[in-house]
Design a protein around this motif. Structure first.
Motif: not given
Lengths: 377, 136
Positions: A216-227
């Motif tokens: 879950l964290n990884l997915q959040l990270r990908f979304a977050h890192n795009e920003n």
């Protein structure tokens, strides 16, 4: 058409074939109540004088008796609601009984202004109670249907925690543990976050839980890192997200996303920094972040001392996937491994052997590319 | 006036009779268990916290079932008596009283419940019967 002389054939016919029942009284959820009704009706028939039944006849009679109860309740409820009440009354029930008994008739049915209390139905029942024998039910019936306890919502109040901030009421679900979203700056600052002392659940469960959180964290990270534009270095927690519009601008030549280069870079870094000496998994790829538990098992197979892993991203905030398997429990792990060695090896092979490094890299790149594309959309 | 007083006294008697009866119900446990009756009353929407009313419904149902079973028993005995006229052997064999579908459907017909089985055709009136019970 004399059906009586074909009773044997009918018996077989009845026993083999299931009769179609109406949904209300024949559904699966009602089986228990119907079975109880069958026993009660059988006892009553026996008291009347019967010595045997056909199964179909017994089922029919028990079904009818159940419908009788149901219709009494329905009529009583109707008369209670008409009188503006929610709860039923003895008068409502007597009305219901009169409605059902009006077919055969009861004494005093034709009187115009009679009181319900002096109804003939009640007199009949009183007479019946006086005459009939006392036949207790054959079994102890538990209270049914059993009410299932609803799953706990995990609110602040239930957990005993104080909600951070007065604006949060205590009946809301509690915040997740900081471990799931916390990030640490560097390897040196990291400590064995999970102490060996507290092991409330089995290690496998913990590992699995961490794995789920990591995913879950990884997915959040990908979304977050795009920003963030990939320029951050993981300072601070995810919870304190900075304004994407205030993020540092990209330098010339810097890419927001790097997918292809990452695995080898990552593996090199980790190989340098990783204090764990892993015999089997010499390179740590991104794929293994998806299965840290399997990695732990694999390294457990090879009798490594420390199975703890920290996987770092080069251009992204560091992500920590802690697998807190201490030395104390390593024995259990190895025991587990010895028992399920074949299974573990099988599982490990699913995620790629060491001999198939290229395959793994290719898969890693594909996954990263897909996630990047999806987040870009 | 007199009429009213009489009716009032009558009402009091009836009230007391009813309340006595309900009290006596607590001693008499009906064969139909309370939980079963509660389940179906709850299904129909009837709410009542009073146990005596549950017992009343249970006793009423018991009375209904007993009456239906009694009528079916009468039909069964009548049939056996009719057959016995022809053969004595049948009487010894069919001593057992068995609740069958057609006896039940005949007795339920009077209560307004229509239980009918589908007619079917057979080769002869004695098809499927035991050889011993077959009529000549």
């Amino acid at each position: 058409m004399n059906n009586g002389c074909l009773e044997n054939r009918k018996k077989e016919h009845d026993n083999s074939q299931k009769r179609p029942k109406s949904y209300k009284f024949g559904s699966k959820s009602d089986d228990f109540a119907l079975a109880i009704a069958k026993v009660a009706v059988a006892q009553l028939c026996e008291s009347v004088g019967f010595q045997g039944f056909h199964l179909s006849a017994l089922e029919t009679l028990s079904d009818i008796s159940v419908r009788y109860i149901y219709s009494i309740g329905k009529t009583a409820n109707l008369s209670a609601n008409l009188a503006g009440r929610v709860e039923g009354n003895v008068f409502d029930i007597i009305h219901g009984l009169e409605d059902l008994g009006s077919n055969l008739g009861f004494s005093g049915a034709s009187d115009v202004d009679r009181c319900v209390v002096s109804s003939g139905v009640v007199k009949d029942i009183t007479h019946f109670v006086g005459v009939s024998d006392f036949i207790p039910f054959a079994y102890d019936v538990p209270g049914f249907p059993v009410v299932k306890e609803s799953a706990k919502t995990g609110s602040f109040w239930e957990k005993g925690e104080d909600p951070p901030g007065e604006h949060i009421p205590s009946w809301l679900p509690a915040f997740p543990d900081p471990e799931t979203y916390a990030t640490r700056l560097s390897v040196e600052n990291e400590t064995m976050g999970v102490s060996n002392g507290k092991k409330t659940e089995s290690e496998l469960e913990r590992v699995e839980r961490n794995m789920d959180r990591s995913l879950l964290n990884l997915q959040l990270r990908f979304a977050h890192n795009e920003n963030k534009g990939g320029s951050s270095h993981g300072s601070g927690y995810v919870a304190t997200e900075s304004n994407p519009y205030l993020a540092a601008p990209l330098h010339v030549g810097e890419k927001e996303v790097s997918s292809v280069v990452l695995p080898t870079k990552l593996s090199n870094e980790v190989a340098l920094r990783n204090p764990v000496h892993v015999d089997v998994g010499n390179h740590v790829s991104v794929l293994e972040t998806f299965a840290p538990a399997i990695e732990a098992m694999k390294s457990g197979l090879c009798d490594s001392d420390n199975v703890k892993k920290k996987l770092l991203y080069d251009q992204r905030p560091t992500v920590r996937f802690k697998i807190g398997i201490g030395k104390k429990s390593l024995g259990t792990m190895s025991d587990l491994n010895s028992q399920n060695e074949e299974d573990l090896l099988k599982i490990a092979s699913w995620f790629g052997n060491d001999n198939e490094k290229d395959d793994k890299k290719r898969r890693v790149e594909k996954i990263l590319k897909e996630s990047v594309e999806s987040s870009k959309e | 006036m007199n009429h009213n007083r009489q009716s009032n006294d009558g009402k009091h008697d009836d009230d007391s009779a009813l309340s006595d009866f309900l009290a006596s119900l607590m001693d008499y446990t009906p064969t139909i268990p309370d939980e079963l009756v509660e389940h179906y009353l709850a299904k129909s929407g009837f709410q009542c916290p009073d146990v005596r009313l549950i017992r009343l419904v249970a006793v009423a149902t018991q009375k209904f079932v007993a009456e239906v079973a009694n009528d079916a028993l009468q039909h069964c005995k009548a049939r056996q008596a009719a057959v016995v006229k022809d053969k004595r052997e049948k009487q010894q064999k069919d001593k057992r009283l068995i609740l069958k579908m057609d006896d039940l459907s005949k007795s339920l017909r009077e209560y307004g419940v229509n239980v009918k089985q589908q007619e079917y055709f057979a080769d002869s009136p004695s098809t499927g019967m035991d050889p011993a019970t077959r009529d000549e």
